[in-house]
Scaffold this motif. Sequence first.
Motif, PDB file in Angstrom:
ATOM      1  N   TYR A   1     -12.874   3.014 -14.826  1.00 46.46           N
ATOM      2  CA  TYR A   1     -11.922   2.102 -14.452  1.00 46.46           C
ATOM      3  C   TYR A   1     -11.441   1.020 -15.456  1.00 46.46           C
ATOM      4  CZ  TYR A   1      -9.480  -0.475 -10.823  1.00 46.46           C
ATOM      5  OH  TYR A   1      -8.464  -1.191 -10.273  1.00 46.46           O
TER       6      TYR A   1
ATOM      7  N   LEU B   1      -9.792   1.959 -18.530  1.00 46.68           N
ATOM      8  CA  LEU B   1      -8.472   2.076 -18.423  1.00 46.68           C
ATOM      9  C   LEU B   1      -7.857   1.049 -18.214  1.00 46.68           C
ATOM     10  CD1 LEU B   1      -6.322   4.402 -17.808  1.00 46.68           C
ATOM     11  CD2 LEU B   1      -6.878   4.165 -15.386  1.00 46.68           C
TER      12      LEU B   1
ATOM     13  N   ASN C   1       3.334   5.285 -20.605  1.00 47.69           N
ATOM     14  CA  ASN C   1       2.793   6.522 -19.887  1.00 47.69           C
ATOM     15  C   ASN C   1       1.678   7.172 -20.257  1.00 47.69           C
ATOM     16  OD1 ASN C   1       5.058   6.365 -18.066  1.00 47.69           O
ATOM     17  ND2 ASN C   1       6.524   7.366 -19.243  1.00 47.69           N
TER      18      ASN C   1
ATOM     19  N   SER D   1      -1.416   9.511 -21.094  1.00 54.25           N
ATOM     20  CA  SER D   1      -1.909  10.703 -20.630  1.00 54.25           C
ATOM     21  C   SER D   1      -3.352  11.018 -20.963  1.00 54.25           C
ATOM     22  CB  SER D   1      -0.691  11.827 -21.146  1.00 54.25           C
ATOM     23  OG  SER D   1      -0.677  11.782 -22.580  1.00 54.25           O
TER      24      SER D   1
ATOM     25  N   ILE E   1     -10.583  11.964 -12.858  1.00 53.70           N
ATOM     26  CA  ILE E   1      -9.279  11.494 -13.517  1.00 53.70           C
ATOM     27  C   ILE E   1      -8.484  11.302 -12.487  1.00 53.70           C
ATOM     28  CG2 ILE E   1      -7.209  12.380 -14.730  1.00 53.70           C
ATOM     29  CD1 ILE E   1      -9.367  13.770 -16.555  1.00 53.70           C
TER      30      ILE E   1
ATOM     31  N   GLY F   1      -6.069   7.799 -10.731  1.00 53.43           N
ATOM     32  CA  GLY F   1      -4.648   7.522 -10.520  1.00 53.43           C
ATOM     33  C   GLY F   1      -3.809   8.398 -11.359  1.00 53.43           C
ATOM     34  N   PHE F   2      -4.394   9.491 -12.041  1.00 52.75           N
ATOM     35  CA  PHE F   2      -3.752  10.256 -12.731  1.00 52.75           C
ATOM     36  C   PHE F   2      -3.119  11.414 -12.095  1.00 52.75           C
ATOM     37  CE2 PHE F   2      -6.285   8.112 -15.927  1.00 52.75           C
ATOM     38  CZ  PHE F   2      -5.653   8.188 -17.095  1.00 52.75           C
TER      39      PHE F   2
ATOM     40  N   PHE G   1      -0.805   8.968 -16.020  1.00 51.48           N
ATOM     41  CA  PHE G   1      -1.306   7.884 -15.442  1.00 51.48           C
ATOM     42  C   PHE G   1       0.032   7.242 -14.436  1.00 51.48           C
ATOM     43  CE2 PHE G   1      -2.411   3.446 -14.452  1.00 51.48           C
ATOM     44  CZ  PHE G   1      -3.470   3.571 -13.906  1.00 51.48           C
ATOM     45  N   LYS G   2      -0.285   7.203 -13.063  1.00 53.74           N
ATOM     46  CA  LYS G   2       1.051   6.890 -12.422  1.00 53.74           C
ATOM     47  C   LYS G   2       1.019   5.353 -12.042  1.00 53.74           C
ATOM     48  CE  LYS G   2      -1.467   7.719  -8.041  1.00 53.74           C
ATOM     49  NZ  LYS G   2      -1.367   8.652  -6.666  1.00 53.74           N
TER      50      LYS G   2
END
Length: 283
Positions: free
Chosen positions: A214, A217, A229, A231, A249, A253-254, A272-273
């Motif tokens: 985390y 990321l 965005n 990926s 993953i 949040g992916f 990733f959203k």
Amino acid sequence: MKDRKVLNIQTAINFIENNIDKKLSLCMIAQALNYSKYHLHRMFNEVLGMTIHEYIQRRQLTEAAKWLIFSKKSIIDIAILCGYESQQAFTLVFKEMYKETPAVYRRRGIFYPLQLRFNLYDKEEKKFSLKDIRLAKFEDIPIWLELVKMVISGYPNFNKVDYLIKLKNCIIEKRALILKDGNIAIGIMAFSYETNNIEFWGVHPQYKKENIAYKFLKKLIIDFLPEKNISITTYRENDKADIGYRDEIKQLGFIEKELLIEYGYPTQRFVFKGMNINVKNEL
């Protein structure tokens, strides 16, 4: 090692490695080491994120793949060395993991491991922040590669020679991140500025419960790929070779995107959203 739990697990790993060409089971290992099988199972899974059965199977199949490529042993002899009673049973499991039969794998002639040996150490309780994650340097390559051995199960069709070339380029282009605990790499990430893709991402099994992934990321989003965005690709759903990477993953949040074939292996892309980033809490 001072941590009794880690010492017990390393002892179990050493026993497995010393008997890798035998039919192994949780009961056999627990009895040989005078451990409770339930306690050993719980400890192993808690620290390493996989069961003893998964570790044994993946290590023995890796050795089988090595024998297929680098020896003249027959497939039935290799099957027996890996604890299987028949070539058919061995072939079924091998194909589930390697996506091709032992015979086809041997003809293709390219070895890659499912799982390499785990070597643990006695870590201290310590908190890490985003500031501790930095760009990797060439002198970090040896400890980076040591961590790669620990997380190799997440990267099918891994080729060490190609990987090392790509890693050096990532370091030169300042797109390789590392987090260290003393002289040990506990988190690594390589990414692309061009495609916004995470090309390699690994966290030491002993640190998985400390939100290291985390933090990586967040570091990537804040300092390197803001408003992009991002990926990543990983195993497809229900792939027997996946020991949880896909779920990890998704929990970060992916979301699922298209199915792909990478280096001959079926994978899936995730994008990733987004998340609510509280920078102050992580610095």
